[in-house]
Design an enzyme around this catalytic site. Structure first.
Site, mmCIF file in Angstrom:
data_model
loop_
_atom_site.group_PDB
_atom_site.id
_atom_site.type_symbol
_atom_site.label_atom_id
_atom_site.label_comp_id
_atom_site.label_asym_id
_atom_site.label_seq_id
_atom_site.Cartn_x
_atom_site.Cartn_y
_atom_site.Cartn_z
ATOM 1 N N HIS A 140 -4.942 -27.467 40.163
ATOM 2 C CA HIS A 140 -4.393 -26.278 40.194
ATOM 3 C C HIS A 140 -5.272 -25.371 40.172
ATOM 4 O O HIS A 140 -6.373 -25.311 39.410
ATOM 5 C CB HIS A 140 -3.467 -26.122 38.798
ATOM 6 C CG HIS A 140 -2.248 -27.035 38.751
ATOM 7 N ND1 HIS A 140 -1.312 -26.720 37.713
ATOM 8 C CD2 HIS A 140 -2.012 -28.052 39.373
ATOM 9 C CE1 HIS A 140 -0.418 -27.671 37.926
ATOM 10 N NE2 HIS A 140 -0.821 -28.557 38.828
ATOM 11 N N GLU A 160 8.220 -38.684 30.992
ATOM 12 C CA GLU A 160 9.655 -39.198 30.303
ATOM 13 C C GLU A 160 9.358 -40.723 30.127
ATOM 14 O O GLU A 160 8.519 -41.148 30.856
ATOM 15 C CB GLU A 160 10.582 -39.181 30.997
ATOM 16 C CG GLU A 160 11.295 -37.590 31.530
ATOM 17 C CD GLU A 160 10.291 -37.162 32.442
ATOM 18 O OE1 GLU A 160 9.902 -35.822 32.550
ATOM 19 O OE2 GLU A 160 9.919 -37.840 33.336
HETATM 20 I I1 8IG Z 1 4.285 -33.916 39.796
HETATM 21 O O1 8IG Z 1 7.874 -37.757 36.945
HETATM 22 C C1 8IG Z 1 5.481 -34.664 38.405
HETATM 23 N N1 8IG Z 1 5.752 -33.889 37.236
HETATM 24 N N2 8IG Z 1 8.516 -34.664 33.802
HETATM 25 N N3 8IG Z 1 8.116 -36.207 35.220
HETATM 26 C C2 8IG Z 1 7.989 -34.968 34.743
HETATM 27 N N4 8IG Z 1 6.996 -34.048 35.340
HETATM 28 C C3 8IG Z 1 6.685 -34.606 36.637
HETATM 29 C C4 8IG Z 1 6.849 -35.782 36.970
HETATM 30 C C5 8IG Z 1 7.592 -36.784 36.663
HETATM 31 N N5 8IG Z 1 6.047 -35.804 38.317
#
Ligand code: 8IG
Length: 271
Positions: A66, A192
């Protein structure tokens, strides 16, 4: 200045932005999420690039891949008029713990800078059968599981059609193969569990991520038209048989850069 409101702070940031970029007014804002950075060059020549920390109220970027920069890009719209794009190459995430006002400060700054529309992009996990890493998906609606709002006080902002049907239709005209889905924002920064992914599906979600919903709410409050596009960078946890990692996110972005860059540059010229 403890009595400065978040809206005053955004006005101050927009004034400094105009000074530093030499662009008095910006028209369309874009926020680039994980994996979207390689797409930015398709948008046009940079008029100016500044560090977010050059503007009041912004904090430094916290995530590998980022970039804490803001780019001002001049392009031509579909009718041949000049248009100034305000591109945030990174965002402040809710999980950084800097508060919701910090998360949406770029959005309010974009509104104060004159932007009438905003494109919110992110990288996320995908739940729908058949979706592949590297696939962009239009956000049709969201479920905000952060338990909070960027709005403070009795301002009951309507979120019907939050993600503009007009702009989604425009994207599908450009690329009829684009699918859409409901984006579920979890607080993060952990991904998650497989059980939570199943919960998101039961709730009606197809995309899981850690951004976007709070920004969309602030953008609606500010009166902007909103387009949300997710890049499915990974299958959501438990769906692929492999653990999740941040590198695959960056890889998916590189692989899909030309498709996403083409989509973004065409849609911003038509907005
Ligand atoms: I890039 O699978 C990315 N950001 N919560 N889950 C969540 N955020 C994410 C994921 C993901 N992949």
């Amino acid at each position: 200045m403890s009595d400065q409101t978040p809206y005053d702070a955004a006005t101050a940031a927009a004034a400094r932005l105009a000074e530093l970029t030499g662009v008095v007014r910006h028209d369309v804002a874009l926020v680039l999420g994980s994996g979207w950075l390689p797409a930015v060059d398709a948008l046009g020549e940079a008029t100016a690039e500044i560090d977010t920390t050059d503007l009041p109220g912004f904090s430094a970027a916290a995530v590998a891949g980022h970039s804490g920069k803001i780019r001002s890009i001049r392009c031509t719209d579909s009718e041949g008029s000049e248009r100034n794009l305000l591109v945030f190459l990174s965002r402040t995430h809710f999980y950084e713990g800097k508060g919701v006002a910090a998360v949406v400060h770029p959005i309010r700054t974009a509104a104060a800078a004159g932007c009438a529309a905003i494109v919110l992009t992110n990288g996320c996990g995908g739940l729908k059968q058949g979706w592949q890493p590297g696939q962009p998906v239009l956000i049709s609606d969201h479920i905000n599981l952060t338990g909070t709002s960027p709005i403070v006080g009795a301002n009951f902002v309507d979120l019907t059609d939050l993600y503009s049907p007009r702009l989604r239709a425009m994207c599908r005209e450009i690329d009829p193969s684009l699918d859409e889905g409901v984006y579920v924002q979890f607080p993060g920064p952990h991904y998650e569990t497989p059980a939570e992914v199943r919960m998101a599906g039961v709730l009606g979600g197809q995309l899981v991520g850690m951004s976007t919903t709070l920004e969309a709410i602030a953008a609606r409050e500010a009166g902007m038209e909103i387009l949300g596009i997710s890049l499915v960078t990974n299958l959501a946890a438990g769906l692929s048989g492999e653990p999740l990692n941040h590198e695959e996110v960056l890889e998916a972005g590189k692989a899909a850069a030309s498709r996403m860059g083409g989509l973004l540059s065409q849609v911003v010229s038509k907005i």
